[in-house]
Write a protein that holds these residues in place. Structure first.
Motif, short mmCIF file in Angstrom:
data_model
loop_
_atom_site.label_atom_id
_atom_site.label_comp_id
_atom_site.label_asym_id
_atom_site.label_seq_id
_atom_site.Cartn_x
_atom_site.Cartn_y
_atom_site.Cartn_z
N PRO A 52 -60.43 54.60 -26.51
CA PRO A 52 -60.13 53.60 -25.47
C PRO A 52 -58.66 53.52 -25.08
O PRO A 52 -58.34 53.20 -23.93
N GLY A 53 -57.76 53.81 -25.99
CA GLY A 53 -56.33 53.77 -25.67
C GLY A 53 -55.65 55.10 -25.84
O GLY A 53 -54.47 55.15 -26.21
N ALA A 54 -56.37 56.18 -25.58
CA ALA A 54 -55.83 57.51 -25.86
C ALA A 54 -54.69 57.89 -24.94
O ALA A 54 -53.81 58.65 -25.32
N VAL A 55 -54.69 57.38 -23.71
CA VAL A 55 -53.67 57.77 -22.74
C VAL A 55 -52.99 56.52 -22.20
O VAL A 55 -53.67 55.56 -21.81
N TYR A 58 -46.91 56.58 -29.38
CA TYR A 58 -48.34 56.63 -29.71
C TYR A 58 -48.56 56.38 -31.20
O TYR A 58 -49.48 55.64 -31.59
N GLY A 59 -47.74 56.99 -32.05
CA GLY A 59 -47.91 56.82 -33.48
C GLY A 59 -47.74 55.38 -33.92
O GLY A 59 -48.55 54.85 -34.70
N ASN A 98 -50.05 50.26 -35.79
CA ASN A 98 -49.99 48.81 -35.76
C ASN A 98 -51.22 48.17 -35.12
O ASN A 98 -51.33 46.93 -35.13
N ALA A 99 -52.13 48.96 -34.55
CA ALA A 99 -53.27 48.39 -33.84
C ALA A 99 -54.28 47.78 -34.81
O ALA A 99 -54.59 48.37 -35.85
N PHE A 100 -54.76 46.60 -34.48
CA PHE A 100 -55.81 45.95 -35.27
C PHE A 100 -56.88 45.32 -34.38
O PHE A 100 -58.01 45.08 -34.84
N PHE A 101 -56.55 45.07 -33.11
CA PHE A 101 -57.48 44.33 -32.26
C PHE A 101 -58.74 45.14 -31.98
O PHE A 101 -59.86 44.60 -32.02
N GLN A 157 -53.93 47.59 -40.91
CA GLN A 157 -53.43 46.42 -40.19
C GLN A 157 -54.46 45.31 -40.14
O GLN A 157 -54.10 44.12 -40.16
N LEU A 158 -55.74 45.65 -40.05
CA LEU A 158 -56.77 44.61 -40.06
C LEU A 158 -56.88 43.98 -41.44
O LEU A 158 -57.11 42.77 -41.57
N VAL A 159 -56.72 44.79 -42.49
CA VAL A 159 -56.68 44.24 -43.85
C VAL A 159 -55.48 43.31 -44.00
O VAL A 159 -55.57 42.23 -44.60
N LEU A 160 -54.34 43.74 -43.46
CA LEU A 160 -53.13 42.92 -43.53
C LEU A 160 -53.34 41.59 -42.82
O LEU A 160 -52.96 40.53 -43.32
N ARG A 161 -53.95 41.63 -41.66
CA ARG A 161 -54.20 40.40 -40.91
C ARG A 161 -55.17 39.48 -41.63
O ARG A 161 -54.94 38.27 -41.73
#
Length: 335
Positions: free
Chosen positions: A187-190, A243-244, A249-252, A267-271
């Motif tokens: 979904p966020g590749a580009v 990109y990296g 950092n992406a969790f949503f 990051q989802l575990v961190l949240r």
């Protein structure tokens, strides 16, 4: 005396010292001002002691504002639960240090598995996104490419208008990507912004170099691989860094599309664990006893998870930092 006048030879003209060793069409270059020289240009003000002291004070305060929170997080992760209870929260002065928090999060369970998931998603996603962005930017940088302007207009529109959360979720669900790692990448590749940065950099390459390569028989793939990419290492490195960091950092997206706790990224575990205080099932990070104090490790383990999420970016960034300013400023000027 035969009546012939003696031959008089004219003496060569004496050149001034500044003109010796110079040619009329090549004047003597102005001497370069050495760093720390007392000779300053007329527009450059001489720094005053008060100004230098204020600059040093401001830089020191900024450095402390950045480093002090990081210092407290790292120090708390190496402290015991008893030490955090004694100071009432984050530890700022070293006391009793231990590695129990890191042993707990790295001994298995959700945290260590989530770290591996994040590393894999970041590596695969960064490679895919960088390759697709380079190909798209190179095609859009060639004025004679097919549908050049309409495709560029579509990229520009996506920077200001999005489909929305529900249509995006329905699209991901219809593609069968729910609870799949690809839902965290595709979904966020580009990013249109990164494509425009690369396009601006590619358009800044001298066209005569590309024309010379084509005269020698090079096609588009060889021109891109042998000429364009080696000359665009700064821009490509910056885009890869963007990109990296974004994937790491992406969790949503993981919160929307991943239902299996075993597939959670770090990051989802961190949240969930640090911010919300949720007990991770099978994580092995709650309810364990500190071997030194016999008290359950809470805050040190949370800070250790946070350090584990920060360290990879801190390790990668210095290798890309020297390209960062050059690539971003070039794209901003030419874009």
């Amino acid at each position: 005396m035969s009546g012939q006048s003696p031959e008089i030879t004219a003496a060569p003209p004496v050149l001034p010292a500044a003109a010796v060793g110079t040619t009329p069409d090549r004047p003597t270059p102005a001497p370069r001002r050495r760093r720390g020289s007392k000779h300053r240009p007329v527009w450059e003000e001489r720094p005053t002691p008060v100004g230098l002291a204020l600059k040093g004070l401001v830089l020191t305060l900024v450095a402390l504002a950045v480093l002090f929170p990081l210092w407290t997080v790292v120090l708390t992760s190496f402290s015991t639960q008893a030490e955090t209870l004694r100071v009432g929260g984050l530890v700022t002065v070293p006391g009793e240090l231990t590695l129990n928090a890191y042993r707990q999060i790295l001994s298995g369970g959700v945290v260590s598995r989530a770290a591996l998931v994040s590393v894999g998603i970041t590596a695969v996603g960064t490679v895919i996104s960088t390759i697709v962005s380079v190909l798209a930017a190179y095609g859009l940088s060639r004025p004679g490419s097919v549908l050049h302007r309409p495709i560029l207009f579509v990229f520009l529109v996506t920077m200001f208008f999005g489909a929305g959360l529900i249509p995006t979720y329905l699209l991901v669900s219809s593609l069968g990507l729910i609870n799949s790692y690809w839902s965290l990448i595709l979904p966020g590749a580009v990013s249109a912004f990164n494509v425009l940065i690369l396009r601006s950099f590619f358009m800044g390459i001298d066209q005569s170099i590309l024309d010379a390569a084509r005269i020698d028989g090079a096609g588009d793939w060889r021109v891109l691989g042998r000429i364009v990419l080696p000359m665009s290492k700064a821009a490509v490195a910056v885009v890869a860094l963007f990109y990296g960091v974004g994937y790491w950092n992406a969790f949503f997206n993981a919160m929307l599309y991943i239902n299996d706790n075993a597939k959670w990224p770090l990051q989802l575990v961190l949240r969930s664990y640090v911010l919300q205080g949720v007990s991770l099932p099978g994580g092995g990070t709650t309810g364990q006893v500190d071997a030194a104090t016999g008290v359950v490790s809470g805050l040190p383990v949370q800070m250790a998870v946070m350090v584990l999420a920060i360290v990879p970016i801190l390790l990668v960034y210095p290798f890309v930092q020297r390209h960062f300013t050059k690539g971003v400023i070039f794209g901003a000027i030419k874009g």
